[in-house]
Design a protein around this motif. Structure first.
Motif, mmCIF file in Angstrom:
data_model
loop_
_atom_site.group_PDB
_atom_site.id
_atom_site.type_symbol
_atom_site.label_atom_id
_atom_site.label_comp_id
_atom_site.label_asym_id
_atom_site.label_seq_id
_atom_site.Cartn_x
_atom_site.Cartn_y
_atom_site.Cartn_z
ATOM 1 N N ASP A 1 0.767 -1.413 -0.154
ATOM 2 C CA ASP A 1 -0.068 -0.073 -0.147
ATOM 3 C C ASP A 1 0.956 1.307 0.006
ATOM 4 O O ASP A 1 0.675 2.231 -0.533
ATOM 5 C CB ASP A 1 -0.988 0.051 1.432
ATOM 6 C CG ASP A 1 -2.154 -0.952 1.139
ATOM 7 O OD1 ASP A 1 -2.236 -1.431 -0.022
ATOM 8 O OD2 ASP A 1 -2.611 -1.455 2.228
ATOM 9 N N GLU A 2 2.112 1.308 0.550
ATOM 10 C CA GLU A 2 2.856 2.516 0.525
ATOM 11 C C GLU A 2 3.285 2.911 -0.373
ATOM 12 O O GLU A 2 3.530 4.242 -0.892
ATOM 13 C CB GLU A 2 4.153 2.077 1.596
ATOM 14 C CG GLU A 2 3.905 2.150 3.192
ATOM 15 C CD GLU A 2 3.367 0.577 3.361
ATOM 16 O OE1 GLU A 2 3.427 -0.180 2.684
ATOM 17 O OE2 GLU A 2 3.541 0.191 4.641
ATOM 18 N N LEU A 3 3.440 2.202 -1.733
ATOM 19 C CA LEU A 3 3.995 2.640 -3.161
ATOM 20 C C LEU A 3 2.720 2.126 -4.050
ATOM 21 O O LEU A 3 3.016 2.729 -5.183
ATOM 22 C CB LEU A 3 5.213 1.691 -3.349
ATOM 23 C CG LEU A 3 6.344 1.806 -2.631
ATOM 24 C CD1 LEU A 3 7.408 1.047 -2.970
ATOM 25 C CD2 LEU A 3 6.963 3.442 -2.773
ATOM 26 N N LYS A 4 1.592 1.823 -3.588
ATOM 27 C CA LYS A 4 0.493 1.923 -4.743
ATOM 28 C C LYS A 4 0.193 3.087 -5.170
ATOM 29 O O LYS A 4 -0.115 4.028 -4.329
ATOM 30 C CB LYS A 4 -0.809 1.363 -4.022
ATOM 31 C CG LYS A 4 -1.998 0.977 -4.823
ATOM 32 C CD LYS A 4 -3.174 0.197 -4.152
ATOM 33 C CE LYS A 4 -4.132 -0.110 -4.964
ATOM 34 N NZ LYS A 4 -3.680 -1.230 -5.850
ATOM 35 N N GLU A 5 0.110 3.192 -6.521
ATOM 36 C CA GLU A 5 -0.194 4.424 -7.326
ATOM 37 C C GLU A 5 0.846 5.446 -7.135
ATOM 38 O O GLU A 5 0.445 6.650 -7.276
ATOM 39 C CB GLU A 5 -1.644 4.837 -7.308
ATOM 40 C CG GLU A 5 -2.672 3.709 -7.392
ATOM 41 C CD GLU A 5 -3.928 4.051 -7.561
ATOM 42 O OE1 GLU A 5 -4.415 4.995 -6.846
ATOM 43 O OE2 GLU A 5 -4.865 3.344 -7.860
ATOM 44 N N GLN A 6 1.920 5.225 -6.388
ATOM 45 C CA GLN A 6 2.908 6.433 -6.239
ATOM 46 C C GLN A 6 3.857 6.352 -7.275
ATOM 47 O O GLN A 6 5.026 5.980 -7.343
ATOM 48 C CB GLN A 6 3.915 5.986 -4.769
ATOM 49 C CG GLN A 6 2.663 6.033 -3.694
ATOM 50 C CD GLN A 6 2.136 7.419 -3.559
ATOM 51 O OE1 GLN A 6 2.851 8.542 -3.485
ATOM 52 N NE2 GLN A 6 0.603 7.503 -3.287
ATOM 53 N N TRP A 7 3.415 6.879 -8.285
ATOM 54 C CA TRP A 7 4.001 6.926 -9.819
ATOM 55 C C TRP A 7 5.469 7.588 -9.878
ATOM 56 O O TRP A 7 6.474 6.920 -10.450
ATOM 57 C CB TRP A 7 3.020 7.336 -10.816
ATOM 58 C CG TRP A 7 1.703 6.877 -10.867
ATOM 59 C CD1 TRP A 7 0.579 7.601 -10.650
ATOM 60 C CD2 TRP A 7 1.489 5.496 -10.893
ATOM 61 N NE1 TRP A 7 -0.477 6.825 -10.586
ATOM 62 C CE2 TRP A 7 -0.125 5.537 -10.865
ATOM 63 C CE3 TRP A 7 1.935 4.073 -11.100
ATOM 64 C CZ2 TRP A 7 -0.715 4.400 -10.700
ATOM 65 C CZ3 TRP A 7 1.267 3.056 -11.178
ATOM 66 C CH2 TRP A 7 -0.232 3.177 -11.199
ATOM 67 N N ASP A 8 5.474 8.603 -8.939
ATOM 68 C CA ASP A 8 6.903 9.376 -9.204
ATOM 69 C C ASP A 8 7.715 9.152 -7.898
ATOM 70 O O ASP A 8 8.699 9.629 -7.735
ATOM 71 C CB ASP A 8 6.317 10.879 -9.028
ATOM 72 C CG ASP A 8 5.574 11.296 -10.298
ATOM 73 O OD1 ASP A 8 5.844 10.780 -11.416
ATOM 74 O OD2 ASP A 8 4.636 12.032 -9.944
ATOM 75 N N ASN A 9 7.366 8.134 -7.207
ATOM 76 C CA ASN A 9 8.159 7.745 -5.946
ATOM 77 C C ASN A 9 9.424 6.842 -6.681
ATOM 78 O O ASN A 9 9.152 5.512 -7.250
ATOM 79 C CB ASN A 9 7.321 6.704 -5.034
ATOM 80 C CG ASN A 9 8.095 6.352 -3.703
ATOM 81 O OD1 ASN A 9 9.238 6.244 -3.685
ATOM 82 N ND2 ASN A 9 7.472 6.618 -2.686
ATOM 83 N N PRO A 10 10.540 7.055 -6.391
ATOM 84 C CA PRO A 10 11.692 6.551 -7.036
ATOM 85 C C PRO A 10 12.003 5.024 -6.393
ATOM 86 O O PRO A 10 12.613 4.280 -7.271
ATOM 87 C CB PRO A 10 13.023 7.391 -6.459
ATOM 88 C CG PRO A 10 12.617 8.065 -5.377
ATOM 89 C CD PRO A 10 11.090 8.426 -5.583
ATOM 90 N N ASP A 11 11.441 4.790 -5.202
ATOM 91 C CA ASP A 11 11.359 3.309 -4.733
ATOM 92 C C ASP A 11 10.662 2.303 -5.382
ATOM 93 O O ASP A 11 10.866 1.283 -5.561
ATOM 94 C CB ASP A 11 10.933 3.561 -3.266
ATOM 95 C CG ASP A 11 11.932 3.883 -2.206
ATOM 96 O OD1 ASP A 11 13.093 3.984 -2.583
ATOM 97 O OD2 ASP A 11 11.794 4.146 -0.903
#
Length: 267
Positions: free
Chosen positions: A62-72
């Motif tokens: 969930d932390e990175l779900k749809e976080q398109w610009d997150n480098p991780d």
């Protein structure tokens, strides 16, 4: 007396010579290899306007779900895909990576990683091959252990391997990764590569096998002759009450004709 099938080792060489706008990646260290990793990573990671590979999206958490610009997000997806592509390029002629050029240019717009397996997938042998690549070149993954990302990635890999072993027991071609760059989707580059793979399969009379996420992708692969053989549910092994991913499909394509059966070698 017993017999075994002698399988050709140069099955992928002729494609790039006979089909316009595709080329076989020739080196694991050249610009084409880097382009294959880049195209596949951006396709599977997804963007605000292009869908991700949904099983990997579930594994990220969930932390990175749809976080398109997150480098991780790109880092974790890219690590896994680079490892698979490097293994294909470094471990024998039965594996290959192809690029399809974007319309009107030589720039790669799509990438396909394939392997011919003469029998059932050897999960142990594949695991050792991947471990060797991690030790020698790619390093170990940096998945977040606090949020269970490492468990989910392993669960995804286990589900993929189990379905592969179950549904492809004999000689077959595995479309391991099929990716189109977000900016080139809808330009029929997937069709160019998938039909090229079908051409090899039909020539030798081999079935093809792949896995995919989402009914939209299922419909895409149906156009190339694939049929769904199982819908797979993937679970977090340590959190039985956590959300599962159940939109994952194993698909098989039968050869359209046997045009040159493999030679039998009697011993």
């Amino acid at each position: 007396l017993f017999s075994r099938v002698r399988h050709p080792t140069d099955i992928w060489d002729e494609l790039a010579k006979t089909i316009p706008d595709i080329r076989k990646v020739s080196s694991p260290t050249g610009p084409d290899a880097a382009a294959a990793v880049d195209v596949t990573t951006r396709s599977f990671a997804g963007t605000a306007t292009s869908a991700p590979e949904y099983l990997l999206d579930w594994a990220l958490g969930d932390e990175l779900k749809e976080q398109w610009d997150n480098p991780d997000r790109v880092k974790h997806v890219g690590w896994a895909l680079k490892l698979a592509i490097q293994c294909a390029l470094r471990h024998g002629p039965k594996r290959a990576v192809f690029l399809a050029s974007a319309p009107g240019t030589d720039a790669p717009g799509a990438a396909c990683t394939v392997r011919f397996l003469p029998g059932k997938l050897s999960v142990g042998a594949e695991g050792w091959m991947y471990m060797w690549e991690m030790i020698r070149r790619s390093g170990m993954p940096t998945f977040d252990t606090k949020n269970g990302m490492d468990r989910r990635f392993q669960a995804a890999e286990d589900a993929i391997n189990a379905a592969h072993v179950k549904h492809a027991p004999g000689p077959h071609i595995n479309v391991h990764l099929m990716a189109v760059a977000p900016e080139h989707q809808g330009k029929k580059l997937c069709s160019v590569l998938m039909r090229a793979v079908n051409k090899v399969a039909d020539k030798h009379g081999w079935p093809c096998y792949l896995e995919t996420s989402g009914l939209r992708n299922v419909k895409v692969y149906q156009r190339f002759g694939y049929e769904t053989v199982e819908r797979v549910t993937v679970r977090d092994p340590k959190k039985p009450d956590a959300p599962t991913y159940d939109d994952f499909y194993a698909m098989i394509r039968s050869p359209s004709k046997v045009a040159g059966a493999p030679e039998l070698l009697v011993i």
